[in-house]
Design a protein around this motif. Structure first.
Motif, mmCIF file in Angstrom:
data_model
loop_
_atom_site.group_PDB
_atom_site.id
_atom_site.type_symbol
_atom_site.label_atom_id
_atom_site.label_comp_id
_atom_site.label_asym_id
_atom_site.label_seq_id
_atom_site.Cartn_x
_atom_site.Cartn_y
_atom_site.Cartn_z
ATOM 1 N N ALA A 125 0.280 -0.989 -0.180
ATOM 2 C CA ALA A 125 -0.051 0.107 0.185
ATOM 3 C C ALA A 125 1.294 1.117 0.037
ATOM 4 O O ALA A 125 0.749 2.527 -0.532
ATOM 5 N N PHE A 126 1.462 1.131 0.520
ATOM 6 C CA PHE A 126 3.155 2.288 0.925
ATOM 7 C C PHE A 126 3.313 2.442 -0.154
ATOM 8 O O PHE A 126 4.131 3.506 -0.991
ATOM 9 N N GLU A 127 3.841 1.391 -1.060
ATOM 10 C CA GLU A 127 4.496 1.808 -2.433
ATOM 11 C C GLU A 127 3.735 2.261 -3.101
ATOM 12 O O GLU A 127 4.317 2.797 -4.908
ATOM 13 N N ARG A 128 2.142 1.956 -3.775
ATOM 14 C CA ARG A 128 1.069 2.327 -4.386
ATOM 15 C C ARG A 128 0.985 3.906 -3.972
ATOM 16 O O ARG A 128 0.972 4.612 -5.398
ATOM 17 N N SER A 129 0.843 4.105 -2.985
ATOM 18 C CA SER A 129 1.091 5.208 -2.630
ATOM 19 C C SER A 129 1.982 6.585 -3.148
ATOM 20 O O SER A 129 1.634 7.724 -3.354
ATOM 21 N N LEU A 130 3.068 6.281 -2.925
ATOM 22 C CA LEU A 130 4.950 7.099 -2.947
ATOM 23 C C LEU A 130 4.802 6.781 -4.370
ATOM 24 O O LEU A 130 5.871 7.327 -4.816
ATOM 25 N N ALA A 131 4.720 5.463 -4.727
ATOM 26 C CA ALA A 131 4.945 5.062 -6.499
ATOM 27 C C ALA A 131 6.657 5.196 -6.459
ATOM 28 O O ALA A 131 7.313 5.578 -7.942
ATOM 29 N N ALA A 132 7.243 4.609 -5.306
ATOM 30 C CA ALA A 132 8.455 4.202 -5.390
ATOM 31 C C ALA A 132 8.676 2.757 -4.817
ATOM 32 O O ALA A 132 7.845 2.206 -3.889
ATOM 33 N N ARG A 133 9.908 1.745 -4.636
ATOM 34 C CA ARG A 133 10.206 1.291 -3.854
ATOM 35 C C ARG A 133 10.569 0.990 -2.643
ATOM 36 O O ARG A 133 11.179 2.230 -2.599
ATOM 37 N N LEU A 134 9.832 0.748 -1.978
ATOM 38 C CA LEU A 134 10.346 -0.146 -0.077
ATOM 39 C C LEU A 134 11.730 -0.918 -0.550
ATOM 40 O O LEU A 134 11.077 -2.290 -0.883
ATOM 41 N N ASP A 135 12.882 -0.609 0.153
ATOM 42 C CA ASP A 135 13.788 -1.271 0.979
ATOM 43 C C ASP A 135 13.429 -1.216 2.541
ATOM 44 O O ASP A 135 14.230 -0.925 2.967
ATOM 45 N N LEU A 136 13.413 -2.653 2.672
ATOM 46 C CA LEU A 136 13.282 -2.681 4.391
ATOM 47 C C LEU A 136 14.408 -3.370 4.739
ATOM 48 O O LEU A 136 14.236 -4.810 4.402
#
Length: 233
Positions: free
Chosen positions: A25-36
């Motif tokens: 959901a965060f990646e869709r909102s930010l249009a960016a990839r998260l490297d956790l």
């Protein structure tokens, strides 16, 4: 159009369940990839000292405050807190932990009790056993593990597992009995901060706002956390 720069998030294990569940959901909102990336707070501090780079840090509030004082992080925000809980393997009997005396009896009756080797809950629980006067009696039945204590309980390697509620919540195959009794409960508070040398501070700032959103707060409650009443540190 080039894809947005990835946002590197280095977080305490306590936020692992919440962040992984919200990642898509965060990646869709930010249009960016998260490297956790996840580890214990003290391990992350050592990695930062050795040159670890991150865009957003989520650590215990005490650790984050030290980084802020040293000028290593900016834009610090409170995220939430979590208490210490106890879990059993799914389907196993649930002992009484409703009071301090009931908890002592249940711990002494257990065949084995697991807690974490590092992290706030493991350190606190070891101290608590001393305070309750039962550390020596439990010595041979205590299992100290690095990583999710819930996995040890789910595998049947320990009868009871003690860890922060937010770390127990996402583990399959266990049931959380409840939090420690109020007189001996300890909350650990967590904060998010952007390192002064972050490669993607704009992305980190946008992600931080999502962490403070109503949707994220609801996810924290489901994941065993108490959302911060105020974002201001």
């Amino acid at each position: 159009m080039a894809a947005k720069q990835a946002i590197v998030v280095v977080s305490s294990l306590a936020l692992k369940g919440v962040l992984e569940k919200s990642k898509a959901a965060f990646e869709r909102s930010l249009a960016a990839r998260l490297d956790l990336r996840f580890d214990a707070t003290q391990a992350i501090l050592a990695q930062l000292a050795a040159g670890l780079q991150a865009d957003l840090l989520v650590l215990t509030a005490e650790a984050m405050e030290e980084l802020r004082k040293n000028g290593q992080v900016v834009q610090v925000r409170n995220v939430g807190s979590s208490g210490v809980g106890i879990a059993v393997r799914a389907g196993a009997p649930k002992p009484d932990i409703s009071s301090v005396e009931a908890l002592k009896r249940s711990l002494l009756s257990a065949g084995s009790v697991a807690h974490s080797k590092v992290g706030a809950s493991g350190i606190y629980f070891a101290e608590l056993l001393e305070r309750l006067g039962i550390a020596d009696r439990l010595k041979k039945r205590v299992v100290v593990k690095k990583g999710p204590v819930g996995l040890v309980v789910a595998a049947g390697e320990a009868e009871l597992g003690v860890q922060q509620l937010c770390e127990l919540a996402p583990v399959p195959g266990i049931e959380i009995i409840g939090p420690l009794p109020e007189p001996i409960q300890r909350l650990t508070h967590f904060s998010a901060g952007i390192p002064a040398n972050a490669a993607n501070p704009k992305g980190a700032s946008a992600l931080m706002e999502l962490l403070l959103s109503d949707a994220a707060r609801a996810g924290m409650v489901e994941g065993g956390m108490l959302p911060a009443t105020s974002a201001a540190p």
